[in-house]
Structure formats: C-alpha cells, structure tokens
Design an enzyme around this catalytic site. Structure first.
Site, PDB file in Angstrom:
ATOM      1  N   ASN A  41      -0.834  -2.167  -0.667  1.00 24.17           N
ATOM      2  CA  ASN A  41      -1.263  -2.783   0.588  1.00 24.17           C
ATOM      3  C   ASN A  41      -1.689  -1.644   1.511  1.00 24.17           C
ATOM      4  OD1 ASN A  41      -1.526  -4.084   3.023  1.00 24.17           O
ATOM      5  ND2 ASN A  41       0.621  -4.689   3.198  1.00 24.17           N
ATOM      6  N   LYS A  43      -2.984  -1.790   4.462  1.00 23.69           N
ATOM      7  CA  LYS A  43      -2.753  -2.032   5.897  1.00 23.69           C
ATOM      8  C   LYS A  43      -3.969  -1.572   6.709  1.00 23.69           C
ATOM      9  CE  LYS A  43       2.178  -1.801   4.984  1.00 23.69           C
ATOM     10  NZ  LYS A  43       3.522  -1.527   5.456  1.00 23.69           N
ATOM     11  N   HIS A 128       3.183 -11.293   5.432  1.00 22.37           N
ATOM     12  CA  HIS A 128       3.732  -9.938   5.563  1.00 22.37           C
ATOM     13  C   HIS A 128       4.500  -9.831   6.872  1.00 22.37           C
ATOM     14  CE1 HIS A 128       4.111  -5.622   5.856  1.00 22.37           C
ATOM     15  NE2 HIS A 128       3.825  -5.558   4.571  1.00 22.37           N
ATOM     16  N   GLU A 130       4.673  -7.593   9.003  1.00 25.35           N
ATOM     17  CA  GLU A 130       3.889  -7.065  10.141  1.00 25.35           C
ATOM     18  C   GLU A 130       3.045  -8.179  10.760  1.00 25.35           C
ATOM     19  OE1 GLU A 130       2.204  -3.794   7.947  1.00 25.35           O
ATOM     20  OE2 GLU A 130       4.206  -2.911   7.835  1.00 25.35           O
ATOM     21  N   GLU A 200      10.169  -8.181   0.565  1.00 23.62           N
ATOM     22  CA  GLU A 200      10.042  -6.915   1.291  1.00 23.62           C
ATOM     23  C   GLU A 200      11.037  -6.906   2.455  1.00 23.62           C
ATOM     24  OE1 GLU A 200       5.973  -4.981   0.770  1.00 23.62           O
ATOM     25  OE2 GLU A 200       5.655  -6.549   2.234  1.00 23.62           O
ATOM     26  N   GLY A 206       8.252   1.159   5.306  1.00 21.72           N
ATOM     27  CA  GLY A 206       7.799   2.330   6.059  1.00 21.72           C
ATOM     28  C   GLY A 206       8.922   3.199   6.589  1.00 21.72           C
ATOM     29  N   SER A 246       9.088   0.998   0.846  1.00 21.76           N
ATOM     30  CA  SER A 246       9.323   2.417   0.547  1.00 21.76           C
ATOM     31  C   SER A 246       9.388   2.722  -0.954  1.00 21.76           C
ATOM     32  CB  SER A 246      10.583   2.920   1.260  1.00 21.76           C
ATOM     33  OG  SER A 246      10.413   2.867   2.659  1.00 21.76           O
TER      34      SER A 246
HETATM   35  P1  13P Z   1       5.838   0.987   2.444  1.00 18.55           P
HETATM   36  O1  13P Z   1       5.684   1.135   0.964  1.00 18.55           O
HETATM   37  O2  13P Z   1       4.996   1.963   3.223  1.00 18.55           O
HETATM   38  O3  13P Z   1       7.259   0.960   2.875  1.00 18.55           O
HETATM   39  O4  13P Z   1       5.211  -0.458   2.843  1.00 18.55           O
HETATM   40  C1  13P Z   1       5.631  -1.556   2.130  1.00 18.55           C
HETATM   41  C2  13P Z   1       4.790  -2.695   2.528  1.00 18.55           C
HETATM   42  O5  13P Z   1       4.833  -3.156   3.654  1.00 18.55           O
HETATM   43  C3  13P Z   1       3.859  -3.244   1.521  1.00 18.55           C
HETATM   44  O6  13P Z   1       3.355  -4.468   1.920  1.00 18.55           O
END
Ligand code: 13P
Length: 284
Positions: A41, A43, A128, A130, A200, A206, A246
C-alpha cells in the site's frame, strides 16, 4: 442491527482474540487452499510518476520463477495506476487505495468503481484505518464501497483492526467482529470469493511495532471464526486474511508460517523494492 463494540464483546466470549490457540504452523494443504497474497500500500507515495514507474518495475523484477506461488498486488495512488500497470507487467496486480461508493454525479474528487474497472483495476482497498480515522469514513460508507466493488465484478480488500487502547482492553476480537459484520453486510457467501481481509492493528501501522506472530495468528483465527459464524466454515476457511502493520523482511517469514496468516499488506517497506522483494519471496 446496531452493533457496538461493547455489545459484540459481551456476546463474543468465544472469540476473544487472545484465547489460547491450538493453531500452529501452516501445512502444505492449507497453503494451497488459500493462495498467499502479498500486497503493498503506497499511501501518499511516491511523489512523481517517474518514481512510481521505476518502483513498480523494480518490484516486478523481484517476482521470479523461484518466488512463492502468491498473488502480488500494489495499491497505488489513482494518478499512477495506469503507468504502474504498464511498468509492472503481468507479475503484479495494480489496485486502487480506495473508491467512492457512489457511481456517478456531483461528488467532486471522487473515483467510481466503473472508472477503475474501465482502466483494468481488479482490486481496491476499503476500510484502511487512515481512511477511517483521518478521512472519517464510517463502517456504513466502507460497506458501500465493498458492495459497489462486488457489484462491479471487482475484488475488495477490507481492512480492519483495533486501536492501541482497544488492544490494551483486550477488545481486538470485538472490534474486528464489528468491523467485519458492518463492512461485509449484504455480501453473499458466493461473493466472499472476491473479498480478502487485512487485519491491521492500528498500533502496529507505521510504528515499527509489528504484532508478534502469536498475537497476529490469534486475532486471525478469531477473525476466521467470526467469518464462520457470519457465513459458514467452508467460506471462512477459503477467505484470505492478511496481516498488516510494520511488516519487514525480518518479520515476514515467521508471520507467514502461521496457519491463519495468508499474506501481508505492507506500507513503508513496499516503497523499497529490495525490502518488498524479500517480503514477496518470503520463506516458510
Ligand atoms: P506499515 O507497513 O508502514 O506499518 O503500513 C501498514 C499499512 O498501513 C498497510 O496498509
């Protein structure tokens, strides 16, 4: 029916995310039943088309005849979708990071399932954390995205997961139950073949705090039992549940060894072709 976290938690004692698990390491048969799914992803990255084209090509080059027999996908910003498709070739699927649940009309800034379908997109993310937290997308809105994608003949990766405080209160299973039930409302057992789930935990995204394989396995097993309650055991056993948060080259192998972890949804490490290539080429 309205499902609050408290209600579901009270009624789901059998699906506590952290109940001792009899689950173990995956077998070859299980690997075949649910084809591994490794996805990235991007982002809000990268910043230019040139970088996107190079990154997609570099990642694509890491998929070889020796790679595990997996589905590999990159979820990329809308503006890079077609360029990334051309650059990645056949070894990677290019998906969208989201979609509007409306099909047309006065929705400035939105992108519809028909638009995505018309450029060859087969997969999109929904739910997601976010999008839930920063953009205020509700379970109802996310359900609308899932339904529209299925209606369009596309596939959806529904992301779910608890916050750190919910995790600390042992509410992971309850939160996932609510998000699964609301997100998948109206999706039939037959259409579940076009759904993947990404667990997740928000506290792992992150942060560098990857869930331990044991914790991830336990929540995945819980999610599978929730799907069995919602549909049936056969559907639950056939649904791919990916872990995200992560994931790195160092953590992927132990995660992928877990019986109920069928893949990874990777953020940061998917922006580095060498790291993501190692994740694609996980070893179990
Ligand atoms: P990270 O791998 O950067 O922690 O992000 C995970 C994520 O949000 C994938 O959708």
């Amino acid at each position: 029916m309205k499902l609050s976290v408290a209600t579901v938690f009270a009624t789901l004692s059998s699906v506590s995310a952290f109940a001792p698990s009899s689950m173990g390491i995956r077998s070859a048969t299980q690997l075949e039943a649910r084809k591994p799914f490794i996805s990235g992803n991007w982002k809000l990255n990268p910043q230019t088309k040139e970088e996107a084209v190079k990154l997609a090509a570099d990642i694509s080059a890491t998929v070889t005849d020796d790679s595990p027999d997996s589905d590999v996908a990159l979820f990329v910003p809308y503006v890079f979708i077609e360029a990334a498709m051309a650059s990645a070739g056949d070894s990677l699927m290019i998906g969208a990071e989201g979609v509007c649940p409306e099909i047309k009309g006065a929705f400035t800034g939105a992108v519809s399932t028909a638009m995505l379908d018309s450029v060859g997109v087969k997969w999109a993310l929904a739910g997601h954390s976010e999008r839930r937290v920063i953009f205020g997308e509700s379970d109802e809105y996310i359900n609308g995205q899932c339904l529209k994608l299925i209606e369009q003949g596309m596939n959806v990766m529904l992301c779910i997961g608890e916050s750190e405080s919910e995790y600390n209160q042992d509410l992971a299973g309850a939160v996932c139950a609510v998000q699964l039930k609301k997100g998948l409302a109206g999706i039939s057992k037959e259409d579940m073949s076009r759904v993947a789930i990404a667990y997740e935990p928000v506290w792992a995204i992150g942060t560098g705090k990857v869930a331990t394989p044991e914790i991830a396995q336990s929540v995945h097993a819980t999610c599978r039992s929730i799907l069995a309650d919602m549909y049936d055991q056969e559907t639950a056993d056939a649904t791919r549940i990916l872990y995200g948060g992560s994931v790195t080259p160092e953590s992927v192998d132990d995660l992928m060894k877990q019986e109920d972890i069928d893949g990874a949804l990777v953020g940061g490490a998917s922006l580095d072709a060498e790291k993501f290539g190692r994740i694609i080429n996980f070893q179990v």
